[in-house]
Design a protein around this motif. Structure first.
Motif, PDB file in Angstrom:
ATOM      1  N   GLY A   1      65.116 -34.848 158.532  1.00  0.00           N
ATOM      2  CA  GLY A   1      63.873 -36.342 157.976  1.00  0.00           C
ATOM      3  C   GLY A   1      64.492 -37.060 159.266  1.00  0.00           C
ATOM      4  N   VAL A   2      62.925 -37.789 160.299  1.00  0.00           N
ATOM      5  CA  VAL A   2      63.148 -38.005 161.831  1.00  0.00           C
ATOM      6  C   VAL A   2      63.093 -40.290 161.209  1.00  0.00           C
ATOM      7  N   GLU A   3      63.973 -41.222 161.187  1.00  0.00           N
ATOM      8  CA  GLU A   3      63.014 -42.140 161.338  1.00  0.00           C
ATOM      9  C   GLU A   3      64.341 -42.965 162.401  1.00  0.00           C
ATOM     10  N   PHE A   4      63.235 -43.588 162.851  1.00  0.00           N
ATOM     11  CA  PHE A   4      63.166 -44.039 164.301  1.00  0.00           C
ATOM     12  C   PHE A   4      64.016 -45.867 164.432  1.00  0.00           C
ATOM     13  N   ALA A   5      64.736 -45.879 164.934  1.00  0.00           N
ATOM     14  CA  ALA A   5      65.699 -47.114 165.449  1.00  0.00           C
ATOM     15  C   ALA A   5      64.401 -48.157 166.363  1.00  0.00           C
ATOM     16  N   ASP A   6      64.922 -49.336 165.741  1.00  0.00           N
ATOM     17  CA  ASP A   6      64.602 -50.311 166.538  1.00  0.00           C
ATOM     18  C   ASP A   6      64.906 -50.212 167.808  1.00  0.00           C
ATOM     19  N   ASP A   7      66.495 -50.374 168.221  1.00  0.00           N
ATOM     20  CA  ASP A   7      66.807 -50.026 169.359  1.00  0.00           C
ATOM     21  C   ASP A   7      66.397 -48.489 170.105  1.00  0.00           C
ATOM     22  N   PRO A   8      65.910 -48.780 171.503  1.00  0.00           N
ATOM     23  CA  PRO A   8      66.537 -47.060 171.306  1.00  0.00           C
ATOM     24  C   PRO A   8      67.627 -46.090 172.343  1.00  0.00           C
ATOM     25  N   ASP A   9      68.522 -47.443 172.063  1.00  0.00           N
ATOM     26  CA  ASP A   9      70.135 -46.406 172.274  1.00  0.00           C
ATOM     27  C   ASP A   9      70.640 -46.709 170.962  1.00  0.00           C
ATOM     28  N   ALA A  10      69.947 -47.287 169.980  1.00  0.00           N
ATOM     29  CA  ALA A  10      70.898 -46.549 169.108  1.00  0.00           C
ATOM     30  C   ALA A  10      71.909 -45.264 168.785  1.00  0.00           C
ATOM     31  N   ASP A  11      73.121 -45.564 168.142  1.00  0.00           N
ATOM     32  CA  ASP A  11      72.925 -43.985 168.061  1.00  0.00           C
ATOM     33  C   ASP A  11      73.056 -43.513 166.432  1.00  0.00           C
ATOM     34  N   PRO A  12      73.629 -42.335 166.715  1.00  0.00           N
ATOM     35  CA  PRO A  12      72.825 -41.665 165.216  1.00  0.00           C
ATOM     36  C   PRO A  12      73.285 -42.149 163.507  1.00  0.00           C
ATOM     37  N   THR A  13      73.086 -41.994 162.303  1.00  0.00           N
ATOM     38  CA  THR A  13      73.255 -42.107 160.915  1.00  0.00           C
ATOM     39  C   THR A  13      72.532 -41.656 160.525  1.00  0.00           C
ATOM     40  N   PRO A  14      73.373 -40.684 159.055  1.00  0.00           N
ATOM     41  CA  PRO A  14      72.775 -39.657 158.504  1.00  0.00           C
ATOM     42  C   PRO A  14      71.981 -40.817 157.945  1.00  0.00           C
ATOM     43  N   ILE A  15      70.468 -40.082 157.462  1.00  0.00           N
ATOM     44  CA  ILE A  15      69.982 -39.735 156.216  1.00  0.00           C
ATOM     45  C   ILE A  15      69.567 -39.337 155.584  1.00  0.00           C
ATOM     46  N   HIS A  16      69.052 -38.695 154.082  1.00  0.00           N
ATOM     47  CA  HIS A  16      68.566 -37.978 153.279  1.00  0.00           C
ATOM     48  C   HIS A  16      68.522 -36.162 154.276  1.00  0.00           C
TER      49      HIS A  16
ATOM     50  N   GLY B   1      68.909 -35.614 157.538  1.00  0.00           N
ATOM     51  CA  GLY B   1      68.352 -36.174 158.851  1.00  0.00           C
ATOM     52  C   GLY B   1      69.127 -37.228 159.773  1.00  0.00           C
ATOM     53  N   MET B   2      68.400 -37.776 160.078  1.00  0.00           N
ATOM     54  CA  MET B   2      69.247 -38.945 161.071  1.00  0.00           C
ATOM     55  C   MET B   2      68.209 -40.026 161.733  1.00  0.00           C
ATOM     56  N   ARG B   3      68.475 -41.066 161.574  1.00  0.00           N
ATOM     57  CA  ARG B   3      68.225 -42.810 161.675  1.00  0.00           C
ATOM     58  C   ARG B   3      68.943 -42.298 163.480  1.00  0.00           C
ATOM     59  N   ALA B   4      67.776 -43.048 164.554  1.00  0.00           N
ATOM     60  CA  ALA B   4      68.637 -43.031 165.269  1.00  0.00           C
ATOM     61  C   ALA B   4      67.724 -43.212 167.049  1.00  0.00           C
ATOM     62  N   GLY B   5      67.575 -44.072 168.019  1.00  0.00           N
ATOM     63  CA  GLY B   5      67.466 -44.492 168.849  1.00  0.00           C
ATOM     64  C   GLY B   5      66.416 -43.275 169.142  1.00  0.00           C
ATOM     65  N   SER B   6      65.110 -43.617 170.297  1.00  0.00           N
ATOM     66  CA  SER B   6      64.490 -42.563 170.515  1.00  0.00           C
ATOM     67  C   SER B   6      65.335 -41.778 171.273  1.00  0.00           C
ATOM     68  N   GLU B   7      66.605 -42.105 172.330  1.00  0.00           N
ATOM     69  CA  GLU B   7      66.878 -42.006 173.855  1.00  0.00           C
ATOM     70  C   GLU B   7      68.164 -40.959 173.089  1.00  0.00           C
ATOM     71  N   TRP B   8      68.876 -40.849 172.031  1.00  0.00           N
ATOM     72  CA  TRP B   8      69.285 -40.370 171.466  1.00  0.00           C
ATOM     73  C   TRP B   8      68.225 -38.492 170.634  1.00  0.00           C
ATOM     74  N   PHE B   9      67.291 -39.214 170.033  1.00  0.00           N
ATOM     75  CA  PHE B   9      66.517 -37.933 169.543  1.00  0.00           C
ATOM     76  C   PHE B   9      65.877 -36.934 170.887  1.00  0.00           C
ATOM     77  N   ARG B  10      65.644 -38.309 171.434  1.00  0.00           N
ATOM     78  CA  ARG B  10      65.621 -37.127 173.159  1.00  0.00           C
ATOM     79  C   ARG B  10      66.269 -35.539 173.429  1.00  0.00           C
ATOM     80  N   GLU B  11      67.274 -36.238 173.520  1.00  0.00           N
ATOM     81  CA  GLU B  11      68.671 -35.401 173.789  1.00  0.00           C
ATOM     82  C   GLU B  11      68.586 -34.050 172.817  1.00  0.00           C
ATOM     83  N   TYR B  12      68.964 -35.215 171.533  1.00  0.00           N
ATOM     84  CA  TYR B  12      68.937 -33.939 170.541  1.00  0.00           C
ATOM     85  C   TYR B  12      68.398 -33.182 169.660  1.00  0.00           C
ATOM     86  N   PHE B  13      67.225 -33.037 170.754  1.00  0.00           N
ATOM     87  CA  PHE B  13      65.487 -31.817 171.091  1.00  0.00           C
ATOM     88  C   PHE B  13      65.635 -31.777 171.106  1.00  0.00           C
ATOM     89  N   ARG B  14      66.646 -31.648 172.847  1.00  0.00           N
ATOM     90  CA  ARG B  14      66.422 -30.670 173.973  1.00  0.00           C
ATOM     91  C   ARG B  14      67.399 -29.872 173.442  1.00  0.00           C
TER      92      ARG B  14
END
Length: 306
Positions: A241-256, A258-271
């Protein structure tokens, strides 16, 4: 890559990078019948944005306690409809419950969808996890692992051979019985999901890849190391599961799853996933505005991870 790779398998695993798919229902309506026109429109939108696959689930019966009917429609019927309105995107099942479906029916239905989609079908396959379904279908849940193994044997035999002779828990094939149509290639790619009540050596030997769920990175790294030791370059896929936070610099928090986080975190995570050796990710976009989520994922992830 297996010798029988079809167009869908090549789309997902034919290059060196990480590919992305997304799953139905794209509108998020997974407890009642989704709006068909909107689902198909969003499927076309996902293809135009550059997603590599559209995945549907096999939910033979709706159990309200589980709270998930998938896309409601039967996966074979649904993927045939999706194939008619898309062009090149891979079509996947995540996953067909082999313990509850006779493999001869699966073989014919899957080959039909593969033919109708010009070879775009990739099959995730599973043993099932909804307890009331097994007595409803007259299946002993303790037999799931054995039925799964036999179903794989039947599928491969009837796809590859003209009139195979074979006896398994599912029945006896003999004489001139044939399953038509045949798929576009020698056989269809089969990705066991989770452990499917098998050991990893069996999955590595008999599967054409492995489909798993979201895991903590340290656990995922260990899983991938074991997989590569046994399966070599066979692909590893995961759903999250992927949920983008409004703040692109938001730290990750777990969802079902998956994760909810800012776009910056997701880019690094997928890299990091790409560098670890993950080949494909099925992203389930957790938001009410699914079209906006698809567009955000394209702009923030697909455009940044060639």
């Amino acid at each position: 890559m297996p010798e029988f790779e079809n167009a869908g398998y090549r789309r997902l695993f034919g290059g060196d990078g990480l590919t992305f798919g997304t799953g139905f229902p794209l509108t998020g309506a997974n407890r009642s019948r989704p709006d068909v026109d909107e689902e198909l429109r969003l499927a076309q939108r996902a293809e135009s944005l550059g997603f590599d696959a559209l995945w549907c689930r096999d939910v033979p019966t709706y159990w309200p306690k589980f709270g998930d009917a998938g896309q409601t429609f039967d996966p074979w019927t649904w993927l045939s409809q999706v194939a008619a309105v898309t062009d090149e995107i891979a079509l996947g099942t995540a996953s067909i419950v082999l313990s509850l479906r006779h493999p001869l029916h699966v073989a014919k239905a899957a080959a039909s969808v593969d033919r109708l989609s010009s070879g775009r079908l990739v099959l995730g396959v599973a043993t099932g996890d909804r307890d009331p379904e097994f007595p409803a279908f007259g299946v002993d849940p303790e037999d799931r692992g054995a039925l799964f193994r036999d179903a794989i044997e039947v599928l491969r035999a009837v796809w590859r051979e003209d009139a195979p002779e074979l006896e398994t828990r599912w029945g006896r094939l003999e004489g001139d019985l044939k399953i038509v149509p045949k798929p576009t290639t020698e056989a269809l790619p089969l990705l066991p999901t989770g452990h499917a009540r098998q050991d990893l050596e069996w999955i590595a030997d008999r599967g054409d890849g492995w489909l798993f769920y979201h895991l903590p990175e340290s656990t995922l790294e260990s899983f991938l190391a074991d997989w590569r030791d046994l399966a070599g370059e066979k692909p590893f896929c995961m759903a999250m599961g992927v949920e983008f936070a409004d703040d692109p610099d938001a730290d990750p928090t777990p969802i079902h799853q998956g994760m909810r986080a800012g776009s910056e975190w997701f880019r690094e995570y997928f890299r990091d996933l790409r560098d670890l050796g993950v080949d494909h990710v099925i992203v389930n976009l957790a938001t009410e505005d699914r079209e906006r989520a698809l567009e955000t994922f394209e702009a923030e992830i697909l455009a940044e991870l060639p």
